[in-house]
Design a protein around this motif. Structure first.
Motif, PDB file in Angstrom:
ATOM      1  N   THR A  60       0.842  -1.199   0.000  1.00 23.43           N
ATOM      2  CA  THR A  60       0.000   0.000   0.000  1.00 23.43           C
ATOM      3  C   THR A  60       0.878   1.250   0.000  1.00 23.43           C
ATOM      4  O   THR A  60       0.617   2.199  -0.725  1.00 23.43           O
ATOM      5  N   ASN A  61       1.908   1.219   0.816  1.00 23.34           N
ATOM      6  CA  ASN A  61       2.853   2.341   0.870  1.00 23.34           C
ATOM      7  C   ASN A  61       4.221   1.868   0.375  1.00 23.34           C
ATOM      8  O   ASN A  61       4.703   0.826   0.797  1.00 23.34           O
ATOM      9  N   ILE A  79       6.696   8.988  -0.025  1.00 19.88           N
ATOM     10  CA  ILE A  79       5.917   7.762   0.144  1.00 19.88           C
ATOM     11  C   ILE A  79       4.763   7.750  -0.852  1.00 19.88           C
ATOM     12  O   ILE A  79       3.955   8.690  -0.899  1.00 19.88           O
ATOM     13  N   GLN A  81       1.430   5.714  -2.679  1.00 23.31           N
ATOM     14  CA  GLN A  81       0.382   4.809  -2.210  1.00 23.31           C
ATOM     15  C   GLN A  81      -0.230   4.043  -3.373  1.00 23.31           C
ATOM     16  O   GLN A  81      -0.589   4.631  -4.387  1.00 23.31           O
ATOM     17  N   SER A 102       6.255  -0.847   2.705  1.00 28.20           N
ATOM     18  CA  SER A 102       6.051  -1.054   4.150  1.00 28.20           C
ATOM     19  C   SER A 102       4.915  -2.051   4.334  1.00 28.20           C
ATOM     20  O   SER A 102       3.872  -1.962   3.681  1.00 28.20           O
ATOM     21  N   PRO A 104       1.786  -4.007   5.802  1.00 28.78           N
ATOM     22  CA  PRO A 104       0.582  -3.542   6.499  1.00 28.78           C
ATOM     23  C   PRO A 104       0.547  -3.992   7.969  1.00 28.78           C
ATOM     24  O   PRO A 104       0.047  -3.255   8.822  1.00 28.78           O
ATOM     25  N   PRO A 107       3.662  -1.321   9.926  1.00 25.24           N
ATOM     26  CA  PRO A 107       3.907  -0.208   9.016  1.00 25.24           C
ATOM     27  C   PRO A 107       5.285   0.431   9.144  1.00 25.24           C
ATOM     28  O   PRO A 107       5.732   1.096   8.212  1.00 25.24           O
TER      29      PRO A 107
HETATM   30  C1  LIG Z   1       0.734   4.524   4.630  1.00 23.74           C
HETATM   31  O1  LIG Z   1       1.252   5.806   4.965  1.00 23.74           O
HETATM   32  C2  LIG Z   1       0.343   6.679   5.588  1.00 23.74           C
HETATM   33  C3  LIG Z   1       1.017   7.992   5.814  1.00 23.74           C
HETATM   34  O2  LIG Z   1       1.726   8.385   4.661  1.00 23.74           O
HETATM   35  C4  LIG Z   1      -0.109   6.080   6.903  1.00 23.74           C
HETATM   36  O3  LIG Z   1      -1.089   6.916   7.485  1.00 23.74           O
HETATM   37  C5  LIG Z   1      -0.709   4.712   6.650  1.00 23.74           C
HETATM   38  O4  LIG Z   1      -1.018   4.095   7.859  1.00 23.74           O
HETATM   39  C6  LIG Z   1       0.254   3.830   5.899  1.00 23.74           C
HETATM   40  N1  LIG Z   1      -0.409   2.585   5.546  1.00 23.74           N
HETATM   41  C7  LIG Z   1       0.192   1.418   5.648  1.00 23.74           C
HETATM   42  C8  LIG Z   1      -0.648   0.225   5.290  1.00 23.74           C
HETATM   43  O5  LIG Z   1       1.350   1.292   5.969  1.00 23.74           O
END
Ligand SMILES: *[C@@H]1O[C@H](CO)[C@@H](O)[C@H](O)[C@H]1NC(C)=O
Ligand SMILES: *[C@@H]1O[C@H](CO)[C@@H](O)[C@H](O)[C@H]1NC(C)=O
Ligand SMILES: *[C@@H]1O[C@H](CO)[C@@H](O)[C@H](O)[C@H]1NC(C)=O
Ligand SMILES: *[C@@H]1O[C@H](CO)[C@@H](O)[C@H](O)[C@H]1NC(C)=O
Ligand SMILES: *[C@@H]1O[C@H](CO)[C@@H](O)[C@H](O)[C@H]1NC(C)=O
Length: 447
Positions: A60-61, A79, A81, A102, A104, A107
């Motif tokens: 996701t990120n 970062i 998405q 990263s 899930p 994170p």
């Molecule tokens: C992805 O990054 C955002 C902030 O940029 C964060 O709020 C979110 O939790 C992150 N999601 C995951 C799945 O890591």
């Protein structure tokens, strides 16, 4: 055993130092993907995604790195998405990229750096040409050489196959003077050989900035099924202008038939139609016979359009009748014959115009010699500068001048048609150019 053990632990240590540890389970390998393709035309777009577990999960990120960051600094530490849509791409986007994602479930934990993915930007240099040796129809079990060449010095060539998504294959260009060439030999066992190929070229200091694609080349494997049979109606010998149909048929339930003519790159194709007597047939109507040559046909199935049967027995077709009445045979490369013909017409027309110009210029001089002062006032303005005092001298400059004013002079021709026969053709050698237009007249005016 001791040796291997120490090497292993050394490797683990070095990996741990370079990248953050990835979660247990070696299949969590990070990869970067480009859709629809990593080969992107200049001005086009490409979507980048970072995934793990062999494409099962997308991060996701994720963050994106360019190996050579001198051109596109924007990705570093940003970062992204789900996906990143890159474009409109420029040559500066070409290069190798890596990603890190990263997870899930944690994170803050980042994956290992992915393997590099090359993004190639095409359409920057002139296209190379792609050729199959000995030909694009490859008998099953035989070898074919794909040859990419260019009159530009390309140190790198990339061979790309359509249909299946596949990374372009890198070939080292061999330089000869101002040109370059690379061969790719495809062996007899390559089952995934057939398809539509294109090649690209690039130069040393920016290997992923590519040329425009070569023209597509279809590589077909033949000899996979039993041969069909080929016959001609009304027969293999027809009168010029008569229609001819070539029928390809077989007991095998082919979906498609391909008719190829010796020496011609493109084949005709038609769907097979099943007949009540249990054959599958296609009728190729060739139109008014112009089609002397040797034909073969092949059958194929819908699911694998690049895999054909053995060729039918060759069928030699001949056209009889007055040869001057027949159309030019399509074996002649049309582009080669029609362009010079077109030029002939153009040259012929220009010659005629220039002749008229010279003719009326001379006619005019002849007239003005006869009645000097009287003509002076009637002259078109464009001719005023012709030096009447040297009227006997054939000055080339005067002729050139007359050409430029041919519009004025041509008008003169229309107003004095009766004077034409009076003047003898003073420059007969120019008239000999006229037969240039003759071959065309023959073609056009025959019934
Ligand atoms: C992805 O990054 C955002 C902030 O940029 C964060 O709020 C979110 O939790 C992150 N999601 C995951 C799945 O890591
Ligand atoms: C990852 O992205 C690709 C492209 O959109 C998609 O086809 C695939 O289903 C995604 N995978 C998962 C697990 O969501
Ligand atoms: C490629 O193959 C052809 C035919 O075998 C040969 O004439 C040519 O020299 C080869 N070129 C290179 C660069 O190997
Ligand atoms: C050839 O076939 C075309 C199309 O079926 C037809 O229109 C034409 O009249 C035929 N010409 C001759 C000479 O049979
Ligand atoms: C099957 O029928 C077609 C016409 O419907 C004919 O052209 C062909 O020769 C026939 N083939 C056999 C094997 O009878």
């Amino acid at each position: 055993p001791v040796c291997t053990g120490s090497t292993m632990s050394l490797m683990v240590v070095s990996v741990a130092c370079v990248a953050p540890p990835s979660p247990p389970g070696g299949q969590d390998k990070t990869s970067l993907s480009a859709q629809p393709s990593a080969v992107v035309p200049q001005g086009g777009h490409v979507t980048l995604r970072c995934y793990y577990r062999r494409g099962l999960y997308n991060f996701t990120n994720f963050t994106l790195y360019k190996d050579d960051r001198s051109h596109v600094p924007v990705f570093h530490s940003r970062i992204l998405q789900e996906s990143f849509l890159m474009g409109p791409v420029t040559p500066a986007h070409a290069g190798t990229y890596r990603c890190r994602g990263s997870y899930p479930h944690s994170p803050t934990e980042w994956s290992a750096l992915s393997d590099p993915l090359a993004i190639m930007v095409t359409g920057v240099h002139k296209k190379p040409s792609l050729l199959a040796l000995p030909g694009p129809l490859v008998k099953s079990g035989e070898t074919v050489i794909l040859q990419c060449s260019s009159d530009t010095v390309f140190e790198h060539f990339f061979l790309h196959r359509e249909v299946t998504f596949e990374e372009p294959l890198h070939l080292v260009g061999e330089l000869h003077g101002g040109s370059s060439q690379a061969n790719y030999s495809m062996g007899p066992t390559t089952s995934d050989l057939p398809g539509t190929y294109r090649c690209y070229g690039s130069i040393t200091h920016s290997p992923y900035v590519l040329s425009a694609p070569s023209d597509p080349l279809d590589i077909v494997i033949t000899g996979l099924y039993e041969k069909p049979s080929l016959s001609a109606q009304p027969g293999p010998t027809v009168q010029a202008g008569e229609n001819m149909t070539l029928s390809c048929s077989s007991q095998t339930s082919f979906d498609m038939y391909h008719l190829s003519r010796e020496g011609e790159a493109k084949e005709l194709r038609l769907p097979a139609v099943s007949r009540v007597n249990g054959t599958f047939q296609a009728n190729f109507l060739l139109g008014p016979a112009t089609h002397g040559g040797t034909y073969r046909c092949f059958g194929s199935y819908r699911d694998s359009p690049y895999e054909w049967s053995d060729p039918s027995d060759p069928l030699s077709v001949s056209v009889t009748g007055n040869p001057s009445r027949s159309w030019p045979s399509p074996t002649e490369p049309n582009s080669k014959t029609s362009i010079p013909r077109h030029l002939h017409v153009l040259i012929g027309t220009s010659v005629v115009m220039i002749l008229f110009t010279i003719f009326f210029f001379l006619l005019h001089r002849w007239c003005s010699n006869k009645k000097n002062a009287a003509v002076m006032d009637q002259e078109p303005a464009g001719e005023r500068t012709v030096n009447r005092e040297d009227s006997d001298e054939q000055d080339p400059q005067e002729v050139t001048y007359a050409q430029l004013d041919h519009c004025v002079l041509t008008q003169g021709k229309i107003t004095h048609p009766s004077q034409r026969p009076k003047t003898p053709p003073t420059d007969t050698s120019v008239y000999t150019e006229l037969p240039n237009a003759e071959p065309r007249s023959k073609v056009v005016f025959y019934p």
